[in-house]
Design a protein around this motif. Structure first.
Motif, short mmCIF file in Angstrom:
data_model
loop_
_atom_site.label_atom_id
_atom_site.label_comp_id
_atom_site.label_asym_id
_atom_site.label_seq_id
_atom_site.Cartn_x
_atom_site.Cartn_y
_atom_site.Cartn_z
N ALA A 1 0.70 -1.28 0.00
CA ALA A 1 -0.07 0.00 -0.09
C ALA A 1 0.97 1.23 0.04
N SER A 2 2.26 1.03 0.48
CA SER A 2 3.01 2.29 0.48
C SER A 2 3.49 2.32 -0.88
N VAL A 3 3.31 1.57 -1.97
CA VAL A 3 3.92 1.66 -3.15
C VAL A 3 2.71 2.12 -4.18
N PRO A 4 2.53 3.34 -4.52
CA PRO A 4 1.23 3.59 -5.51
C PRO A 4 1.47 2.78 -6.89
N ASP A 5 2.72 3.12 -7.41
CA ASP A 5 2.76 2.40 -8.72
C ASP A 5 3.88 1.72 -8.78
N MET A 6 3.75 0.41 -9.10
CA MET A 6 4.86 -0.70 -9.09
C MET A 6 5.59 -0.59 -10.34
N GLN A 7 5.13 0.02 -11.21
CA GLN A 7 5.63 0.01 -12.74
C GLN A 7 6.51 1.37 -12.90
N THR A 8 6.41 2.32 -11.88
CA THR A 8 7.11 3.38 -12.28
C THR A 8 8.77 3.58 -12.69
N LYS A 9 9.01 4.15 -13.52
CA LYS A 9 10.23 4.16 -14.09
C LYS A 9 11.08 5.42 -13.71
N CYS A 41 -11.92 1.93 0.86
CA CYS A 41 -10.74 2.66 0.45
C CYS A 41 -10.01 1.91 -0.80
N ASP A 42 -9.61 2.76 -1.35
CA ASP A 42 -8.69 2.37 -2.73
C ASP A 42 -7.36 2.14 -2.38
N LEU A 43 -6.59 1.21 -1.61
CA LEU A 43 -5.37 0.83 -1.35
C LEU A 43 -4.79 -0.13 -2.29
N HIS A 44 -3.78 0.61 -2.96
CA HIS A 44 -2.94 -0.18 -4.01
C HIS A 44 -2.49 -1.35 -3.43
N GLY A 45 -3.03 -2.52 -4.23
CA GLY A 45 -2.14 -4.01 -4.03
C GLY A 45 -2.68 -4.84 -3.15
N VAL A 46 -3.72 -4.20 -2.07
CA VAL A 46 -4.34 -5.33 -1.06
C VAL A 46 -5.54 -5.67 -1.24
N THR A 47 -5.65 -6.81 -0.64
CA THR A 47 -6.99 -7.83 -0.86
C THR A 47 -8.12 -7.45 0.18
N MET A 48 -9.03 -6.76 0.07
CA MET A 48 -9.89 -6.39 1.09
C MET A 48 -10.83 -7.72 1.52
N LEU A 49 -11.00 -7.89 2.72
CA LEU A 49 -11.57 -9.09 3.13
C LEU A 49 -13.08 -8.49 3.64
N HIS A 50 -14.03 -8.44 2.58
CA HIS A 50 -15.38 -8.27 2.80
C HIS A 50 -16.13 -9.20 3.76
N ASP A 51 -15.89 -10.35 3.40
CA ASP A 51 -16.56 -11.44 4.25
C ASP A 51 -16.05 -11.90 5.67
#
Length: 318
Positions: A249-257, A299-309
């Protein structure tokens, strides 16, 4: 015996210092000291051993302080019951968040809470896991967002999301163009870690147990440095001192160059952490906990898997 006196002895037990306890209670030290002495005289016991730089509790004092914590918690519960009868979502909610989650979760969470439950503003505290648990037990916080594992008696927990870890490298590092990195490869690198007290440090050490040796031989980690925050460590990596592990979540863009860093995922199975919300079993505003949880899941947190259930766990065992 008054609730104020009980609050004072709990504060001294926590701070192990009369002056610091007085500051925490927003009173002068003589006021606090006189009140505690009055309580000891009334009970006919010594609660605190005075002498030296640090205050310690007598064995009987420890029992009295533990009971005082329960009394204060139940007193707070009475107030919460009265509030809940009106509206459990009305009024502030005191929320703690660990240091390695707060900078990335709080901006979208606060915005979402304002949109969804504006009548329930958040009173926020960042701290270490152990301090947040202590504040929960003493009724100073209503809920806390932390990462497993931790254990403490009387806390209820519910999962929020799973968050994988990634490796952060200087852009000119030999691994910068890799597709993935195996956890065991980290032992050959100069690693940057958070200091003692951060649970994320312990989680990273679990990823590569060799790091915990702080070895200077080829059998373990080549060298380690410590930083005070993930952002400080990120800057140190960019300067070329070494590499680190970050929550995704601390890395907004894994593909940044652009910039000075490259982010590489771990090879499967990639290490991760489970983030949960915890609260006291006696806390009566369950609707407020549900509101916080739903806001986090929105919330739109980059790369995490929300556990709705995710189901609510039973009270955690000590």
């Amino acid at each position: 015996m008054t609730l104020t006196e009980l609050k004072y002895i709990v504060a001294v037990a926590r701070e192990k210092h009369f002056g610091h306890a007085a500051e925490a209670c927003f009173v002068a030290q003589p006021t606090l000291s006189v009140a505690i002495k009055k309580l000891e005289d009334e009970l006919g016991v010594v609660i605190f051993e005075r002498g030296g730089m640090e205050i310690s509790m007598t064995p009987l004092g420890a029992q009295i302080v533990a009971q005082a914590e329960r009394v204060l918690e139940q007193t707070a519960a009475i107030k919460e019951i009265a509030k809940q009868n009106k509206d459990p979502l009305a009024g502030p909610l005191r929320l703690g968040v660990i240091y390695t989650i707060a900078p990335y979760l709080l901006p979208p969470l606060v915005k979402t809470m304002i949109e969804q439950v504006p009548q329930m503003p958040l009173v926020l505290q960042e701290n270490f896991t152990v301090r947040l648990i202590e504040s929960l037990r003493q009724g100073e916080l209503d809920a806390a967002i932390m990462a497993l594992p931790f254990s403490d008696q009387g806390l209820m927990v519910q999962a929020l999301y799973d968050e994988p870890f990634v490796v952060a490298l200087p852009k000119h590092h030999a691994w910068a163009k890799r597709e993935s990195i195996a956890a065991e490869e980290l032992k050959s690198e100069t690693m940057l870690l958070l200091g003692n007290g951060h649970c994320f440090r312990d989680q990273v050490l679990e990823v590569c147990p060799e790091m915990s040796r702080f070895s200077t031989t080829g059998d373990g980690i080549a060298r380690t440095f410590e930083g005070s925050s993930l952002e400080t460590i990120r800057h140190m990596v960019a300067s070329g001192i070494g590499i680190t592990v970050l929550p995704k979540a601390s890395v907004p863009d894994m593909q940044t160059k652009d910039g000075m860093l490259r982010y590489i995922p771990f090879s499967p199975p990639d290490p991760s952490r489970r983030v949960v919300i915890a609260w006291r079993k006696s806390f009566t505003r369950k609707a407020a906990i549900d509101a916080i949880r739903q806001a986090v899941l929105s919330c739109d947190l980059h790369g995490v898997t929300m556990l709705h259930d995710a189901e609510t766990a039973e009270a955690m065992e000590a």
